[in-house]
Design a protein around this motif. Structure first.
Motif, mmCIF file in Angstrom:
data_model
loop_
_atom_site.group_PDB
_atom_site.id
_atom_site.type_symbol
_atom_site.label_atom_id
_atom_site.label_comp_id
_atom_site.label_asym_id
_atom_site.label_seq_id
_atom_site.Cartn_x
_atom_site.Cartn_y
_atom_site.Cartn_z
ATOM 1 N N LEU A 38 -28.562 13.224 -20.412
ATOM 2 C CA LEU A 38 -28.132 11.856 -20.698
ATOM 3 C C LEU A 38 -26.625 11.686 -20.562
ATOM 4 N N SER A 39 -25.863 12.754 -20.841
ATOM 5 C CA SER A 39 -24.403 12.648 -20.702
ATOM 6 C C SER A 39 -24.016 12.372 -19.259
ATOM 7 N N ASP A 40 -24.795 12.914 -18.313
ATOM 8 C CA ASP A 40 -24.530 12.641 -16.900
ATOM 9 C C ASP A 40 -24.787 11.178 -16.554
ATOM 10 N N LYS A 41 -25.737 10.562 -17.258
ATOM 11 C CA LYS A 41 -26.090 9.172 -16.959
ATOM 12 C C LYS A 41 -25.054 8.183 -17.475
ATOM 13 N N VAL A 42 -24.359 8.556 -18.558
ATOM 14 C CA VAL A 42 -23.366 7.630 -19.129
ATOM 15 C C VAL A 42 -21.932 8.077 -18.870
ATOM 16 N N PHE A 43 -21.780 9.168 -18.116
ATOM 17 C CA PHE A 43 -20.455 9.673 -17.712
ATOM 18 C C PHE A 43 -19.559 9.986 -18.909
ATOM 19 N N ILE A 44 -20.151 10.611 -19.906
ATOM 20 C CA ILE A 44 -19.413 11.072 -21.079
ATOM 21 C C ILE A 44 -19.791 12.524 -21.304
ATOM 22 N N SER A 45 -18.824 13.347 -21.660
ATOM 23 C CA SER A 45 -19.130 14.761 -21.852
ATOM 24 C C SER A 45 -20.149 14.943 -22.970
ATOM 25 N N ARG A 46 -20.899 16.022 -22.884
ATOM 26 C CA ARG A 46 -21.970 16.276 -23.851
ATOM 27 C C ARG A 46 -21.459 16.329 -25.284
ATOM 28 N N ASN A 47 -20.336 17.030 -25.488
ATOM 29 C CA ASN A 47 -19.806 17.183 -26.844
ATOM 30 C C ASN A 47 -19.405 15.841 -27.448
ATOM 31 N N HIS A 48 -18.702 15.023 -26.665
ATOM 32 C CA HIS A 48 -18.261 13.737 -27.181
ATOM 33 C C HIS A 48 -19.430 12.771 -27.353
ATOM 34 N N LEU A 49 -20.411 12.857 -26.490
ATOM 35 C CA LEU A 49 -21.590 12.013 -26.637
ATOM 36 C C LEU A 49 -22.341 12.373 -27.912
ATOM 37 N N SER A 50 -22.384 13.664 -28.227
ATOM 38 C CA SER A 50 -23.034 14.112 -29.462
ATOM 39 C C SER A 50 -22.361 13.493 -30.685
ATOM 40 N N ILE A 51 -21.030 13.477 -30.686
ATOM 41 C CA ILE A 51 -20.280 12.902 -31.809
ATOM 42 C C ILE A 51 -20.530 11.399 -31.903
ATOM 43 N N ILE A 52 -20.474 10.712 -30.758
ATOM 44 C CA ILE A 52 -20.685 9.263 -30.736
ATOM 45 C C ILE A 52 -22.077 8.920 -31.265
ATOM 46 N N PHE A 53 -23.078 9.634 -30.799
ATOM 47 C CA PHE A 53 -24.457 9.353 -31.196
ATOM 48 C C PHE A 53 -24.638 9.558 -32.696
ATOM 49 N N LYS A 54 -24.080 10.652 -33.224
ATOM 50 C CA LYS A 54 -24.220 10.941 -34.658
ATOM 51 C C LYS A 54 -23.487 9.881 -35.490
ATOM 52 N N ASN A 55 -22.298 9.478 -35.053
ATOM 53 C CA ASN A 55 -21.535 8.483 -35.801
ATOM 54 C C ASN A 55 -22.236 7.130 -35.829
ATOM 55 N N MET A 56 -22.887 6.763 -34.717
ATOM 56 C CA MET A 56 -23.495 5.436 -34.621
ATOM 57 C C MET A 56 -24.889 5.368 -35.225
ATOM 58 N N GLY A 101 -26.275 8.074 -37.346
ATOM 59 C CA GLY A 101 -26.452 8.873 -38.558
ATOM 60 C C GLY A 101 -27.357 10.066 -38.352
ATOM 61 N N GLU A 102 -27.862 10.264 -37.130
ATOM 62 C CA GLU A 102 -28.746 11.384 -36.806
ATOM 63 C C GLU A 102 -28.222 12.109 -35.582
ATOM 64 N N THR A 103 -28.566 13.385 -35.474
ATOM 65 C CA THR A 103 -28.261 14.087 -34.233
ATOM 66 C C THR A 103 -29.233 13.633 -33.153
ATOM 67 N N PHE A 104 -28.870 13.873 -31.914
ATOM 68 C CA PHE A 104 -29.729 13.503 -30.791
ATOM 69 C C PHE A 104 -31.099 14.157 -30.915
ATOM 70 N N ASN A 105 -31.139 15.457 -31.205
ATOM 71 C CA ASN A 105 -32.412 16.176 -31.281
ATOM 72 C C ASN A 105 -33.292 15.657 -32.411
ATOM 73 N N THR A 106 -32.678 15.336 -33.556
ATOM 74 C CA THR A 106 -33.459 14.805 -34.674
ATOM 75 C C THR A 106 -34.065 13.456 -34.316
ATOM 76 N N TYR A 107 -33.272 12.615 -33.667
ATOM 77 C CA TYR A 107 -33.764 11.292 -33.279
ATOM 78 C C TYR A 107 -34.905 11.419 -32.274
ATOM 79 N N LEU A 108 -34.739 12.281 -31.268
ATOM 80 C CA LEU A 108 -35.775 12.479 -30.259
ATOM 81 C C LEU A 108 -37.050 13.003 -30.896
ATOM 82 N N THR A 109 -36.930 13.971 -31.799
ATOM 83 C CA THR A 109 -38.112 14.524 -32.473
ATOM 84 C C THR A 109 -38.824 13.449 -33.280
ATOM 85 N N ARG A 110 -38.056 12.627 -33.980
ATOM 86 C CA ARG A 110 -38.665 11.571 -34.806
ATOM 87 C C ARG A 110 -39.442 10.578 -33.942
ATOM 88 N N VAL A 111 -38.883 10.200 -32.803
ATOM 89 C CA VAL A 111 -39.575 9.279 -31.894
ATOM 90 C C VAL A 111 -40.863 9.914 -31.384
#
Length: 539
Positions: free
Chosen positions: A460-478, A480-490
């Motif tokens: 997904l970081s390739d699709k939005v042109f943001i590095s993986r590490n920074h995308l992880s921080i953005i996703f968690k801040n917005m 409240g969950e990590t990417f993996n937790t959100y994906l698992t819940r869905v």
């Protein structure tokens, strides 16, 4: 499904256990049976069950001899001994063969069910550990190039840990560095009016294209080269000449630099400047060569050709300059990283230390202060664009330009930058930005549409042109969950809906939501919902 095999010389026992074991409840299946150890050994080799239930006293080969042979063959499954005899010697041998349980006949089905549940849980724990280990190894394999790239960048800038700076540690691909010479070629892309209109994604594509051009040209001249981007418009090419004082080497560097400028202009329509640092005999001195390369560009030192902006560092000329180079490479790199990491205090301290050094110099003109302000603001704004933060939400270009024109003294520049850093970091930390929201909205929508696919944050970081590490921080801040937790819940929520429809088998549901490993799916489902997938079907 967990595979269970039963070995007993009494056919009545075999048939009774096959009927009585709650296969569906245990999410298990019968895979074979035998009435002696010899046949049991062959059956186990062919079916590879997860659990074996076996008697001890049987014709041809007893149960303990069979187990001993299986362990010699490194059979990994769980073994339950169910015997009509109980004595200390047999129990001692069973322990030596790592048997999961030793139970005397007759045994009630509730007791057998408890034992099987315990053994299956042990298998699930082992499977979870194996999966996590596999994921870790996979991540390490994926991150290895990134880690190596970061190491090279730190080595050439001068931000390695002290152990590395002393030269005690060299990663395997760079062991040859200890036996050769090194020189840094600095490359600066000019952000003219055309370039300033590029989107961040377009600019990143151009930078990627530049790296390909530089690699292709450099490898034709030098057998081993490394290329790494620093920030915004700057990158470095590391070469390893055979000596530190060779006319051929200096000519080769000059020709290569001019080819880079020509090719970038021809293929990408980008203007560039190139600077060459001096050749070093020790790889730990590469940061000095980096500083020299960009100092040559900043000071417009020895220009080799009137047609190309290629500059060669000259120590004597540098000593005669009234003012220092624009700013050290290490400082620029650390400031960009501090801003990306929302490290407000560190960023402000870096600026304070650098401007404090400027104040010690005589004759710093207001024009120079304003130029520094413009360039430092460029570093901050671009590195934040890379991290997915749009400064237009906080400041307009006209506002920044007007404020920079009012800066006359270095202390005014420090105060102005410190205030801007506070606003930016506080905004990023507590509020986020409109672009962040757009990015996270895109990702969450994408997850809901593609949850059954092999989704990773790297994809997904390739699709939005943001590095993986920074995308992880953005996703968690917005969210409240990590990417993996959100994906698992869905995925688990969708699996729950499918199970309640009762149109699919449990393992089919698991595959339809992206889990090919059924035991792992069952484990996650129970952790997320508090119940097994089969329990939901029975409701």
């Amino acid at each position: 499904m967990w595979k269970i095999a039963i070995i007993d010389d009494e056919r009545q026992v075999l048939q009774g256990m096959k009927r009585a074991i709650p296969w569906d409840e245990l999410e298990a299946e019968w895979v074979g049976e035998a009435m002696n150890g010899f046949d049991g050994l062959n059956m186990i080799r062919s079916t590879q069950p997860d659990i074996i239930i076996t008697d001890i006293y049987m014709p041809l080969m007893n149960g303990l001899d069979m187990i001993e042979q299986l362990r010699k063959e490194e059979f990994p499954g769980k073994i339950i001994i169910l015997s009509g005899y109980s004595d200390f010697e047999h129990a001692r041998q069973a322990l030596r063969y790592n048997v999961s349980d030793y139970v005397s006949k007759p045994i009630s089905m509730p007791t057998l069910k408890v034992i099987l549940n315990k053994v299956i849980q042990e298998l699930m724990d082992v499977e979870e550990k194996r999966i996590k280990q596999g994921e870790l190894e996979h991540k390490l394999m994926l991150y290895e190039p990134f880690i190596e790239k970061e190491w090279v960048r730190s080595a050439v800038v001068g931000t390695l840990e002290s152990a590395n700076q002393s030269g005690e540690i060299l990663p395997q691909p760079y062991r040859f560095w200890s036996n050769t010479h090194h020189a840094v070629i600095g490359i600066e892309l000019v952000r003219d009016e055309r370039v300033r209109k590029f989107s961040v994604s377009d600019w990143n594509l151009y930078r990627f294209a530049v790296s390909n051009i530089v690699y292709e040209l450099a490898r034709k001249v030098f057998p081993s080269v490394e290329y790494t981007e620093l920030h915004s418009t700057r990158a470095v090419l590391i070469i390893h000449p055979e000596s530190d004082n060779n006319e051929y080497t200096h000519t080769a560097i000059k020709d290569l630099s001019i080819q880079i400028i020509e090719s970038v202009a021809s293929y990408l329509k980008l203007m560039s400047r190139v600077g060459s640092g001096s050749i070093k005999s020790d790889w730990t001195q590469m940061p000095d060569s980096t500083e020299e390369a960009f100092r040559a560009i900043d000071m417009r030192q020895l220009r080799v050709s009137p047609s190309f902006e290629f500059y060669v560092y000259q120590r004597e000329a540098a000593a005669e300059q009234e003012q220092v180079a624009l700013f050290p490479v290490k400082f620029s790199y650390e400031l960009a990283n501090a801003m990306k990491g929302v490290q407000k205090t560190k960023a402000q301290q870096l600026v304070a230390d650098y401007i404090g050094e400027l104040e010690n110099q005589v004759g710093i003109r207001s024009e120079y202060v304003q130029m520094l302000g413009s360039e430092l603001w460029g570093i901050i704004s671009y590195c934040l664009y890379e991290a997915g933060h749009v400064l237009d939400d906080l400041f307009t270009n006209d506002q920044i330009a007007k404020e920079i024109k009012d800066l006359i003294q270095p202390d005014q520049l420090q105060k102005w930058l410190s205030e801007k850093i506070s606003i930016i970091c506080d905004s990023r930390q507590w509020k986020g930005s409109s672009k962040h929201r757009q990015v996270v909205d895109f990702i969450t929508h994408y997850i809901h549409e593609h949850y059954a696919e092999d989704l990773t944050l790297a994809i997904l970081s390739d699709k939005v042109f943001i590095s993986r590490n920074h995308l992880s921080i953005i996703f968690k801040n917005m969210t409240g969950e990590t990417f993996n937790t959100y994906l698992t819940r869905v995925r688990i929520e969708k699996a729950r809906e499918l199970l309640l429809e009762r149109n699919m088998l449990v393992y089919e549901v698991a595959e339809s939501v992206g889990y090919k490993n059924f035991p792992y799916f069952s484990l996650l489902f129970k952790k997320m919902t508090g119940m097994n997938p089969t329990d939901l079907i029975k409701l």
